[in-house]
Write a protein that holds these residues in place. Structure first.
Motif, short mmCIF file in Angstrom:
data_model
loop_
_atom_site.label_atom_id
_atom_site.label_comp_id
_atom_site.label_asym_id
_atom_site.label_seq_id
_atom_site.Cartn_x
_atom_site.Cartn_y
_atom_site.Cartn_z
N UNK A 367 0.93 -1.01 0.30
CA UNK A 367 -0.05 -0.17 0.06
C UNK A 367 0.80 0.99 0.05
N UNK A 368 0.68 2.15 -0.97
CA UNK A 368 1.37 3.54 -0.97
C UNK A 368 0.75 4.33 -0.04
N UNK A 369 1.79 4.85 0.80
CA UNK A 369 1.28 5.95 1.65
C UNK A 369 1.64 7.33 1.36
N UNK A 370 2.84 7.52 0.71
CA UNK A 370 3.01 8.94 0.28
C UNK A 370 4.18 8.76 -0.63
N UNK A 371 4.11 9.73 -1.75
CA UNK A 371 5.42 9.99 -2.52
C UNK A 371 5.58 11.36 -2.71
N UNK A 372 6.85 11.83 -3.15
CA UNK A 372 7.18 13.16 -2.96
C UNK A 372 8.45 13.47 -3.76
N UNK A 373 8.59 14.50 -4.50
CA UNK A 373 10.00 14.79 -5.01
C UNK A 373 10.39 16.06 -4.36
N UNK A 374 11.37 16.04 -3.58
CA UNK A 374 11.83 17.26 -3.02
C UNK A 374 12.23 18.10 -4.09
N UNK A 390 1.28 11.71 6.51
CA UNK A 390 0.91 10.43 6.00
C UNK A 390 0.69 9.57 7.21
N UNK A 391 1.23 9.75 8.32
CA UNK A 391 1.40 8.79 9.32
C UNK A 391 0.03 8.27 9.98
N UNK A 392 -0.82 8.94 9.91
CA UNK A 392 -2.04 8.26 10.35
C UNK A 392 -2.63 7.00 9.46
N UNK A 393 -2.33 7.00 8.57
CA UNK A 393 -2.54 6.03 7.56
C UNK A 393 -1.94 4.70 7.76
#
Length: 409
Positions: A367-374, A390-393
């Motif tokens: 399950x993907x929780x989060x993704x990001x490109x700084x 994203x931590x509550x997920x």
């Protein structure tokens, strides 16, 4: 409560025992004492409280809205705040071991003590690996320093200058501060070396990347350093001073002696987002968790830890560790290391190598929780702050949460 046993050792009890009077420990003590946590006692093995900023005479310490000040001024301000809040600061006291889960054995000029607390906070900070731990061969000539030794030699003891020609091993921010300090005292900095492929240079100082020190030359006094480039080229740089900078590791000896689990990446105590270790009643904050971060970051962690500490004192149950947060190469570490509860503060992540525009991804099981490109490149000398939304997920009963790089472009 105080009592003395037949051996002459004093047994005492306090409510909160903080080990380390640096930015993190003082910030936590200030918040806890102001909130009425009872007897809040801070132990410091040095003769003066304040931590590493006491030796850093450059500016840039503090955080808005307060003005930036020098390190000693920042340390004095933090000490004054803790004392004004009602915390007790005891210097020259070393915690030598544990006599129980919440009982520390200490030694000081006044004798041996055994102190039991309702909550113990490890705020022991970090230290630089010296030349011996970096396995650099050679004799033991004069003129070899870490940045901490350099600052202590120059400022409290007034040794100006310490040499004529200096080489800095490292090119992180602390190395640049060391270079400026040496220049102000009349020492010429002839080179900065780093094993990384790129770094920020200072005007007028040659920067050698992908380069390591292979040997120190000289007997009575350093005469030069042998270096080797990644492509095999080698040589000797003539100098009478060398400063090993960076390569920080947490001061984890006390945690390890207490059987507290250490995080594999940082080698600091493993904690959850509330700074709780796996031992009920024991918290850890600041640079004892992750090597070196700015004083303001360490202080913010200490202040934030006061809330869960007060909850613990009021009877909130100590949770079991949640899913671990693991990183995959080229990332080096992330903290906190267990996601027991949702985080309210940014998580810190370090990379082991420079990355220009990586895409980060967090997933648990499939399950993907989060993704990001700084928006800015990642560097081994500075932490990336991950937002906590994203931590509550995170599934508290699920598998490890994995942080990885999916695209380096």
């Amino acid at each position: 409560m105080n009592r003395t046993d037949p051996t002459g050792r004093t047994d005492r009890t306090v409510d909160v025992l903080v080990v380390g009077a640096g930015p993190a420990g003082l910030a936590l003590a200030t918040r806890a004492a102001r909130a009425g946590a009872g007897r809040v006692e801070v132990l410091e093995r040095e003769e003066e409280p304040g931590g590493a900023p006491r030796h850093c005479h450059h500016g840039g310490f503090g955080s808005p809205p307060l003005p930036w000040v020098t390190g000693p001024a920042y340390a004095r301000r933090a000490v004054a705040a803790a004392l004004d809040a009602g915390a007790a600061l005891r210097t020259g006291v070393t915690a030598t071991g544990w006599a129980g889960p919440l009982t520390l054995e200490t030694t000081s000029p006044s004798g041996l003590e055994r102190i039991t607390a309702r909550a113990v906070v490890l705020a022991t900070g970090a230290r630089e690996r010296p030349r011996s731990a970096r396995l650099v061969p050679g004799t033991r000539p004069a003129g070899v320093f870490t940045t901490g030794e350099l600052q202590r030699s120059l400022h409290p003891h007034g040794r100006h200058p310490i040499g004529r020609r200096a080489v800095l091993i490292g090119a992180e921010p602390v190395a640049r501060h060391a270079a400026r300090t040496l220049r102000r005292t009349g020492t010429q900095v002839v080179a900065m070396l780093t094993q990384h492929p790129r770094a920020t240079a200072l005007p007028g100082i040659p920067l050698l990347t992908r380069t390591t020190v292979t040997e120190l030359h000289g007997r009575g006094r350093l005469t030069g350093v042998a270096v080797r480039h990644e492509d095999g080229r080698s040589g000797v740089i003539a100098c009478d001073t060398v400063v090993f900078t960076g390569d920080w590791i947490p001061e984890h000896d006390l945690a390890r002696r207490g059987g507290i689990a250490l995080a594999p990446g940082t080698r600091g105590p493993a904690v959850d987002p509330a700074f709780r270790t796996g031992t009920p009643g024991v918290f850890a904050v600041g640079n004892t968790l992750h090597g070196i971060e700015p004083a303001a970051t360490a202080a913010a962690e200490g202040a934030a830890a006061a809330t869960p500490l007060l909850a613990h004192l009021s009877g909130t149950p100590w949770p079991t560790p949640g899913p671990p947060l693991l990183v995959q190469p080229p990332l080096a570490w992330a903290t906190p290391t267990h996601l027991t509860t949702p985080a309210t503060r940014p998580l810190l992540v370090r990379t082991a190598e420079p990355l220009t525009a990586p895409k980060l991804q967090l997933h648990q099981n499939t399950r993907l929780l989060w993704h990001h490109r700084p928006p800015t490149p990642l560097t081994p000398t500075r932490s990336l702050r991950l937002p906590p939304h994203w931590t509550p997920r995170v599934d508290p009963d699920g598998g490890p949460v994995i942080l990885s790089i999916t695209d380096r472009a």
